[in-house]
Design a protein around this motif. Structure first.
Motif: not given
Ligand code: SRM
Ligand SMILES: Cc1cc2nc3c(=O)[nH]c(=O)nc-3n(C[C@H](O)[C@H](O)[C@H](O)COP(=O)(O)OP(=O)(O)OC[C@H]3O[C@@H](n4cnc5c(N)ncnc54)[C@H](O)[C@@H]3O)c2cc1C
Ligand code: SF4
Ligand code: FES
Lengths: 108, 817
Positions: B256-257, B266-267, B275, B263, B293, B253, B286-288
């Motif tokens: 993205a962070k 994850g993102i 997002t 985040c 995840c 992340t 990478c996502i949540e």
């Protein structure tokens, strides 16, 4: 709204401090809470008191997702705190989870 | 100004991995000309199949074979690939991304597919060369530089990734060890039974598996030399030219962070894969989404479809997580698991264990639906099960046969056995044919597996054909058989106690999971009734070898004290033969004062009981008692309890022998021994029998001529007076007969069967034949007993109060008050 629906989880120790198929207790203002660990490393939290005659469930034998009370062998579900089989009774259960090897307990 | 308005929108994808490119494929499929696409990839290669890194490492595949989209593909679809440059900043206000080499691109829509990073444990020595992770082609190349015959590798982490790395390195000729923190391998995908089989199969391939093992450090020459070994927390050292860390992944992340996107782990994305910025989508590891995840590709393919729908604006689908299945890509190991395979109180299990073929299958049902599957050893039907699981339809009509898979879904095992030709070999160890067994059953009126064993030797060795023999009994005797069959130990198995004991010895079964597998138990880890029994049987069968399982002990034996109705404990130290000293009594008095012990009582077993000791005080109480020379009295155990004595010839005017010394000697020889139930001895100095020897498991009464030996007495609810076993003359004989008797009882009685009911069952004559008439057998039982005692006579109190890790169970884990 701030903090909406946020449950507070408290770090009460490391998962490795509980033996697989074992349990440890947490002393709280609500009385002792037993944290159980299954052989699949799931954790469950119940009030450490059997619905029968307050036996310390943390001292019982854990099998599957149940524990057998050490005093008179009632079998209690770790998930719901309910007595299994023909016995009737229920002990309170609490939200608990493992994150990064730490056991997190949520108290109401 | 020369405005060049592009007719197409600009899509930038960050991450040239599996998720990113699958989404691009989905977009091209939906709307081929809609976007100008630019892909940034930190890795220099085109998009490849990361899953296939395991076969790449093992040498089963080449890199070309695992490429998913070649450079031609990018060219053909006019995709600009900027490979080998990772994106370092996103300016969301300006909608511009910048790479590490300074490349900048403008976007209308941005897709983040940055995957995840392997977790690197902050162990001392982690920066040494030779320590690596397993995520990319570059990692595999690095491993292969070091790998080779006669070299050693240590893989930290016994999950999917770790085991695949271990397997690959093993195939490359390396000596491979796997260090796993948890007690069983792949605990997130397998239950303990399947994990046990997996461990066995990996060990057979020459890998060494360390479970419940924690790494302390990665060592090498000096501060910065390459790694040469791994030290574990318990002090053991493993040689290592290569260390692969495969302990988990963390969503990537960072970017993205840094660019201010929301985040957590994850993102954060919604069900549209969008997002917190509507122009930015994210997908893959990478996502949540909804607090979850992902680490497998199946859900990622679903995400790719949803993302493509929303990015093109052609459909409003939503991502819903579905059950995923796991297979281990280790050639020759068939394994599959999916869904809620651990089960819970609302589920039922159907379990099939075929010990001979090393097969374990567990189906978890909730009501009429299949919700979880574990297959080991035979995963042919995994696909069928997985489909049933995903379909969420009722399988009630399949319930009887589902465990045998779709093909056999109707075959009756008894029918199959009936169809076997007469010449079919049933017992491989002893070469016994079907016809010999059936003839013996008919001719000699055999009723049980044991009968068949004695007559034909079938199933008398390893025992893995017991089920077949049972089947033949059923076929030949019909309903008569079930009536004659042994009572099952508990609901977890169809086998009786004797059968379990027999199979432990014959099958060389040395752990609880091994017993449960070989005897085809229907529950994952037994229950409070069978586990203590099996634990005892193993302890008795393999002295010095079997490691006692504390979690399979009743509370009293686990805590080395008797639990009381209020949850406190009682403490009873040994007082050899009922004798004590001023020093011991003083130490007891001090302990009582120091720990405010509410009740002190003389027991019916001639010793002192301290009642009402708090769990937290137990260890300190023991330490004080140990310091005064006292050890545990095992008043809590299915073990040798007391040896009661009377004063005997030393003081008593009627005494004919020194019963006190005899009692003390016996207690010193027998304390610490574990038994099917509690065992009590007593020695009286004359037939007046003040020590009540005639209601003890082994009672000894002195006479003018020597000693009378009595067995099988019991106080308790159903009182039983002893039988006279025999008369002997010397003290040495008393010792030999007593120990031989105890050994016979330990090895043959059923768990929780005291000597009294045991003797009623087998008959006094049986015991006399073995102990009195057969001197050679008596001698060898005596020696077996003494051998086992070498490992049993360790004071548990001293051991528990000295060992900090074991001590944990006496204290609260945390105090929140
Ligand atoms: C402490 C003591 C009573 C006393 O204050 O004297 C005692 C206490 C208990 N006895 Fe006993 N028995 C005690 C001597 C006896 C005796 C007398 C003897 O050993 O000479 C008997 C009859 C003899 C015999 O065993 O055959 C005796 C027959 C039983 C029985 C019935 C056994 C049977 O085979 O039917 C039980 C129940 C059981 O074990 O299942 C029992 C069970 C118990 C338990 C363990 C009940 C329990 O499960 O909690 C009690 C534990 C109390 C505690 O926390 O310490 N106790 N118990 C005695 C401890 C002796 C010692 O120093 O270790
Ligand atoms: C050895 C191995 C075996 C596996 N086996 C299986 C299996 O059997 N079954 C299964 O379902 N799954 C398996 N997986 C998991 C599967 O490979 C992943 O779930 C999948 O690859 C995730 O796809 P992704 O696109 O999210 O991440 P990745 O495939 O890792 O792609 C992310 C890409 O983004 C790049 N990147 C990151 N940050 C930037 C940046 N700032 N700029 C540019 N590029 C960047 C990375 O370099 C990487 O190439 C396995 C994984 C490994 C490592
Ligand atoms: S006789 Fe009954 S009450 Fe008394 S100690 Fe024995 S078991 Fe407990
Ligand atoms: S107190 Fe638990 S069963 Fe009686």
């Amino acid at each position: 709204m701030d903090g909406m629906n946020k449950t507070n989880f408290l770090d009460v120790g490391a998962l490795e401090d509980i033996a697989p198929l074992g349990a440890r207790t947490i002393a709280t203002a609500l009385g002792d809470i037993a944290i159980f660990r299954t052989d699949g490393d799931e954790v469950f939290a119940l009030r450490d008191q059997c619905p029968h005659k307050q036996g310390p469930l943390s001292q019982g034998i854990v099998h599957g997702t149940s524990v057998t009370c050490p005093l008179h062998n009632w079998v209690i579900s770790l998930q719901s705190g309910k007595a299994q089989g023909l016995d009737v009774g229920c002990t309170p259960h609490f939200a608990v989870k493992v994150e990064a090897g730490r056991v997190l307990l949520s108290l109401p | 100004m020369n405005m060049m308005v592009s007719p197409r929108k600009k899509l930038i994808v960050i991450g040239n991995g599996m998720a990113g490119m699958r989404t691009v494929e989905e977009i091209l499929h939906r709307a081929p000309g809609m976007f100008d696409i630019t892909v940034f990839g930190a890795e220099p290669q085109p998009n490849y199949d990361r899953i296939m890194l395991s076969p790449l490492l093992a040498g089963d595949k080449t890199f070309d074979q695992i490429v998913l989209n070649s450079l031609d593909w990018y060219a053909e679809h006019k995709i600009e690939l900027i490979a080998g440059e990772s994106v370092t900043t996103i300016d969301r206000a300006a909608r511009v991304v910048t790479g590490e080499h300074g490349t900048t691109r403008h976007y209308d829509i941005l897709l983040l597919a940055t995957g995840s990073n392997p977790i690197v444990l902050p162990l001392p020595g982690v920066e040494r060369s030779g320590v690596m992770t397993f995520r990319s082609v570059a990692d595999v190349e690095k491993m292969l530089e070091t790998a080779g015959p006669n070299k050693s590798a240590v893989v930290i982490g016994g999950g999917l990734l770790g085991l695949e790395a271990a397997h690959g390195l093993n195939l490359r000729g390396m000596e491979v060890s796997v260090v796993h923190l948890m007690p069983t391998l792949m605990e997130r995908q397998l239950d303990a039974s399947a994990a046990h089989l997996l461990e066995r199969s990996l060990t057979q391939r020459g890998m060494t598996i360390y479970t419940s093992a924690n790494t302390e450090s990665l060592d090498g020459e000096g501060e910065s030399g390459p790694v040469h070994s791994v030290t574990l927390k318990d002090g053991s050292r493993i040689k290592a030219d290569l260390v692969v860390m495969a302990v988990g992944i963390r969503p990537n992340t960072n970017l993205a962070k840094a660019s201010g996107l929301a985040c957590d782990r994850g993102i954060l994305v919604d069900a549209a894969m969008c997002t917190s910025d509507p122009a930015v989508f994210a997908i893959g590891e990478c996502i949540e989404h909804n607090k979850a995840c992902y680490g497998l590709v199946a859900p990622i393919w679903d995400m790719a479809k949803v993302a493509a729908d929303h990015i093109t604006g052609l459909a409003q689908t939503q991502f819903t997580p579905i059950a995923t299945g796991t297979r281990l890509k280790v050639s020759g190991v068939e394994m599959f698991s999916a869904g809620a395979f651990m089960g819970d109180e609302t589920t039922d299990d159907i379990i099939l264990r075929d010990a001979a073929r090393g097969i374990y299958k567990r189906l978890v049902l909730r009501g009429e639906k299949l919700v979880g599957v574990v297959c080991f050893g035979d995963a042919r039907d995994a696909g069928w099960y997985f489909q049933l699981l995903k379909d969420e339809e009722s399988i009630a009509h399949l319930r009887e046969t589902i465990i045998h898979g779709p093909v056999t879904a109707s075959a009756d095992p008894l029918e199959a056995l009936a169809c076997l030709p007469d010449t079919a070999e049933i017992c491989g160890c002893n070469g016994v044919k079907k016809s010999s067994i059936c003839t013996a059953i008919a001719e000699h009126g055999l009723k049980s597996v044991d009968d068949v064993r004695t007559r034909t030797k079938a199933s008398a060795s390893c025992g893995s054909c017991t089920n077949l023999v049972e089947g033949l009994l059923k076929l030949t005797l019909g309903a008569e058989f079930s009536a004659a069959g042994a009572k099952p130990m508990c609901k977890c198995t169809t086998h009786g106690h004797d059968e379990v004991r027999h199979r432990i010895k014959g099958g060389m079964l040395k752990t609880i999971p091994a017993v449960m597998q070989a005897l085809e138990f229907h529950t994952p880890n037994g229950c409070a009734s069978c586990r203590p029994a099996i634990n005892f049987y193993l302890l008795a069968a393999w002295p010095g070898e079997y490691v006692d399982d504390a979690q399979s002990r009743f509370v009293n034996e686990r805590m080395h004290a008797n639990i009381q109705k209020d949850g406190t404990y009682s403490v009873i130290p040994r007082m050899w033969g009922g004798t004590t000293t001023a020093g011991e009594l003083r130490a007891i008095a001090d302990v009582v004062d120091k720990f405010n012990i509410p009740t002190v009582k003389i027991t019916g077993g001639q010793r002192v009981d301290m009642l009402g000791v708090r769990k937290e005080d137990l260890r300190a109480v023991w330490q004080d008692l140990n310091a005064a020379g006292m050890v545990s009295g095992h008043a809590y155990g299915k073990a040798l309890r007391t040896v009661k004595t009377c004063v005997g010839s030393e003081w008593c005017r009627f005494g004919t022998q020194d019963s006190t010394s005899m009692g003390v000697a016996l207690e010193k020889a027998t304390w610490g021994s574990w038994h099917p139930h509690k065992v009590k001895l007593a020695v009286s100095g004359c037939p007046r029998n003040c020590a009540e020897a005639t209601i003890k498991d082994f009672g000894i009464i002195a006479t003018e001529a020597g000693w009378d030996l009595h067995v099988g007495g019991n106080g308790g609810i159903k009182i039983r007076v002893t039988d006279l076993l025999c008369k002997v003359t010397t003290d040495e004989e008393v010792m030999e007969y007593a120990c031989a008797f105890l050994q016979l009882y330990r090895m043959e009685a059923r768990y929780l069967e005291r000597t009294a009911p045991w003797i009623e069952r087998v008959g006094l004559k049986y015991v006399q034949e073995k102990i009195v008439d057969n001197a050679e057998l008596r001698r060898s039982l005596f020696e077996d007993f003494l051998y086992a005692q070498k490992f049993a006579q360790i004071d548990p109190w001293a051991e528990e109060s000295a060992c900090n890790t074991r001590g944990k169970k006496y204290d609260a884990m945390a105090e929140l008050v």
